[in-house]
Design a protein around this motif. Structure first.
Motif, PDB file in Angstrom:
ATOM      1  N   ARG A  26     -57.032  58.291  66.107  1.00 21.00           N
ATOM      2  CA  ARG A  26     -58.360  58.792  65.895  1.00 21.00           C
ATOM      3  C   ARG A  26     -58.628  59.691  64.120  1.00 21.00           C
ATOM      4  O   ARG A  26     -59.870  59.894  64.247  1.00 21.00           O
ATOM      5  CB  ARG A  26     -58.395  59.524  66.885  1.00 21.00           C
ATOM      6  CG  ARG A  26     -58.923  58.642  67.932  1.00 21.00           C
ATOM      7  CD  ARG A  26     -59.720  59.263  69.066  1.00 21.00           C
ATOM      8  NE  ARG A  26     -60.106  58.112  70.390  1.00 21.00           N
ATOM      9  CZ  ARG A  26     -59.635  58.431  71.746  1.00 21.00           C
ATOM     10  NH1 ARG A  26     -59.270  59.714  72.172  1.00 21.00           N
ATOM     11  NH2 ARG A  26     -59.732  57.482  72.849  1.00 21.00           N
ATOM     12  N   ASN A  27     -57.326  60.356  64.071  1.00 17.37           N
ATOM     13  CA  ASN A  27     -57.039  60.961  62.840  1.00 17.37           C
ATOM     14  C   ASN A  27     -56.491  60.590  61.766  1.00 17.37           C
ATOM     15  O   ASN A  27     -55.949  60.787  60.799  1.00 17.37           O
ATOM     16  CB  ASN A  27     -56.839  62.642  63.206  1.00 17.37           C
ATOM     17  CG  ASN A  27     -57.647  63.475  63.779  1.00 17.37           C
ATOM     18  OD1 ASN A  27     -58.525  63.831  63.663  1.00 17.37           O
ATOM     19  ND2 ASN A  27     -57.968  63.614  65.032  1.00 17.37           N
ATOM     20  N   VAL A  28     -56.247  59.324  61.399  1.00 18.36           N
ATOM     21  CA  VAL A  28     -56.217  58.474  60.206  1.00 18.36           C
ATOM     22  C   VAL A  28     -56.491  58.773  59.111  1.00 18.36           C
ATOM     23  O   VAL A  28     -57.673  58.929  59.168  1.00 18.36           O
ATOM     24  CB  VAL A  28     -55.994  56.879  60.812  1.00 18.36           C
ATOM     25  CG1 VAL A  28     -55.724  56.362  59.395  1.00 18.36           C
ATOM     26  CG2 VAL A  28     -55.038  56.197  61.807  1.00 18.36           C
ATOM     27  N   GLY A  29     -55.944  59.329  57.849  1.00 16.25           N
ATOM     28  CA  GLY A  29     -56.911  59.055  56.881  1.00 16.25           C
ATOM     29  C   GLY A  29     -57.100  60.603  56.943  1.00 16.25           C
ATOM     30  O   GLY A  29     -57.445  61.607  55.673  1.00 16.25           O
ATOM     31  N   ARG A  30     -56.690  61.373  57.779  1.00 12.56           N
ATOM     32  CA  ARG A  30     -57.055  63.249  57.559  1.00 12.56           C
ATOM     33  C   ARG A  30     -55.701  63.709  57.699  1.00 12.56           C
ATOM     34  O   ARG A  30     -54.833  63.748  57.580  1.00 12.56           O
ATOM     35  CB  ARG A  30     -57.972  63.958  58.855  1.00 12.56           C
ATOM     36  CG  ARG A  30     -59.009  63.028  58.771  1.00 12.56           C
ATOM     37  CD  ARG A  30     -59.562  63.723  59.806  1.00 12.56           C
ATOM     38  NE  ARG A  30     -61.689  63.366  60.113  1.00 12.56           N
ATOM     39  CZ  ARG A  30     -61.201  62.775  61.242  1.00 12.56           C
ATOM     40  NH1 ARG A  30     -61.542  63.379  62.607  1.00 12.56           N
ATOM     41  NH2 ARG A  30     -62.733  62.579  60.988  1.00 12.56           N
ATOM     42  N   LYS A  49     -46.934  71.334  66.943  1.00 11.95           N
ATOM     43  CA  LYS A  49     -48.001  71.631  66.944  1.00 11.95           C
ATOM     44  C   LYS A  49     -48.606  70.785  66.098  1.00 11.95           C
ATOM     45  O   LYS A  49     -47.842  70.358  64.354  1.00 11.95           O
ATOM     46  CB  LYS A  49     -47.891  73.025  66.978  1.00 11.95           C
ATOM     47  CG  LYS A  49     -49.814  73.827  66.774  1.00 11.95           C
ATOM     48  CD  LYS A  49     -49.888  74.738  67.260  1.00 11.95           C
ATOM     49  CE  LYS A  49     -51.025  75.501  67.365  1.00 11.95           C
ATOM     50  NZ  LYS A  49     -51.633  76.807  67.138  1.00 11.95           N
ATOM     51  N   ALA A  50     -50.094  69.916  66.025  1.00  6.71           N
ATOM     52  CA  ALA A  50     -50.070  69.364  64.746  1.00  6.71           C
ATOM     53  C   ALA A  50     -51.755  69.306  64.676  1.00  6.71           C
ATOM     54  O   ALA A  50     -52.592  69.597  65.565  1.00  6.71           O
ATOM     55  CB  ALA A  50     -50.237  68.163  64.892  1.00  6.71           C
ATOM     56  N   ILE A  51     -52.612  70.449  63.801  1.00  8.81           N
ATOM     57  CA  ILE A  51     -53.589  70.757  63.491  1.00  8.81           C
ATOM     58  C   ILE A  51     -54.770  70.312  62.095  1.00  8.81           C
ATOM     59  O   ILE A  51     -53.951  70.189  61.447  1.00  8.81           O
ATOM     60  CB  ILE A  51     -53.692  72.755  63.594  1.00  8.81           C
ATOM     61  CG1 ILE A  51     -53.722  72.894  64.547  1.00  8.81           C
ATOM     62  CG2 ILE A  51     -55.383  73.150  63.114  1.00  8.81           C
ATOM     63  CD1 ILE A  51     -54.473  72.719  65.924  1.00  8.81           C
ATOM     64  N   VAL A  52     -55.775  69.114  62.924  1.00  8.28           N
ATOM     65  CA  VAL A  52     -56.497  68.509  61.116  1.00  8.28           C
ATOM     66  C   VAL A  52     -56.583  69.829  60.844  1.00  8.28           C
ATOM     67  O   VAL A  52     -56.959  70.921  60.933  1.00  8.28           O
ATOM     68  CB  VAL A  52     -57.665  68.042  61.906  1.00  8.28           C
ATOM     69  CG1 VAL A  52     -58.144  67.286  60.675  1.00  8.28           C
ATOM     70  CG2 VAL A  52     -57.174  66.923  63.219  1.00  8.28           C
ATOM     71  N   GLN A  53     -56.936  69.519  58.975  1.00  4.14           N
ATOM     72  CA  GLN A  53     -57.047  69.973  58.274  1.00  4.14           C
ATOM     73  C   GLN A  53     -57.989  70.226  57.580  1.00  4.14           C
ATOM     74  O   GLN A  53     -58.603  69.244  57.967  1.00  4.14           O
ATOM     75  CB  GLN A  53     -55.586  70.832  56.962  1.00  4.14           C
ATOM     76  CG  GLN A  53     -54.763  70.967  57.499  1.00  4.14           C
ATOM     77  CD  GLN A  53     -54.085  72.586  58.682  1.00  4.14           C
ATOM     78  OE1 GLN A  53     -54.922  73.605  57.721  1.00  4.14           O
ATOM     79  NE2 GLN A  53     -54.157  72.380  59.469  1.00  4.14           N
TER      80      GLN A  53
END
Length: 178
Positions: free
Chosen positions: A97-101, A159-163
């Protein structure tokens, strides 16, 4: 009512709406209880639920709680939201769902190391086992970055967080071309 019982009560309602129940919390807030429900789903563009979907979920969850008398006579406040940008990515569907981010990754430490590698990468593809990223090459210059691809096994991610990006580089480049 505890979070487990609320989860079992609300999961079918949320599922009927084509969403996923991500988290349920019920905490005291003075004389009331605060019920926080976090939902997730693909949404119309594949990147999470829309505001309309969250609004519909809020109405259905409220109706369900009232009909089941789940909160008893205690007054409560209901908050329904999506996962939010600061929520860590933990499931393969979150990466999809966060492809491109742009995402900041912290990897599990290799054997004998105290801490793992940390880096930023833009998700270009995701499967159930791995994520493919676009990352800046080590010898890249800030004003003219050179990018390469990198695959990371999801099992290796600590851990992985959207920036949050206010000025995305590829958006700037396409504006300059026009």
């Amino acid at each position: 009512m505890n979070a487990e019982r609320l989860t079992s009560l609300l999961e079918p309602v949320v599922s009927q709406l084509g969403l996923e129940l991500d988290r349920v919390e019920a905490v005291p807030a003075g004389r009331r209880r605060l019920v926080r429900v976090t939902v997730d789903g693909d949404g119309p563009d594949g990147h999470g639920p829309s505001l309309d979907e969250i609004s519909e979920a809020t109405a259905e969850i409220s109706r369900c709680l009232d009909d089941a008398d789940a909160m008893g006579e205690s007054p409560y406040t209901l908050e329904v939201s999506s996962r939010g940008v600061s929520t860590p990515l933990t499931q393969p569907r979150h990466y999809r769902r966060n492809v491109g981010r742009l995402v900041r990754f912290a990897l599990n430490p290799a054997e004998g190391q105290k801490s793992g590698e940390t880096f930023d990468g833009r998700i270009i593809a995701a499967t159930e086992e791995k994520v493919t990223l676009e990352v800046e090459a080590e010898n890249s210059k800030p004003h003219k970055p050179v990018c390469t691809t990198r695959e990371v096994q999801l099992a290796d991610v600590a851990k992985a967080i959207v920036q949050v990006e206010l000025n995305r580089r590829d958006a700037q480049a396409s504006e300059e071309e026009n």
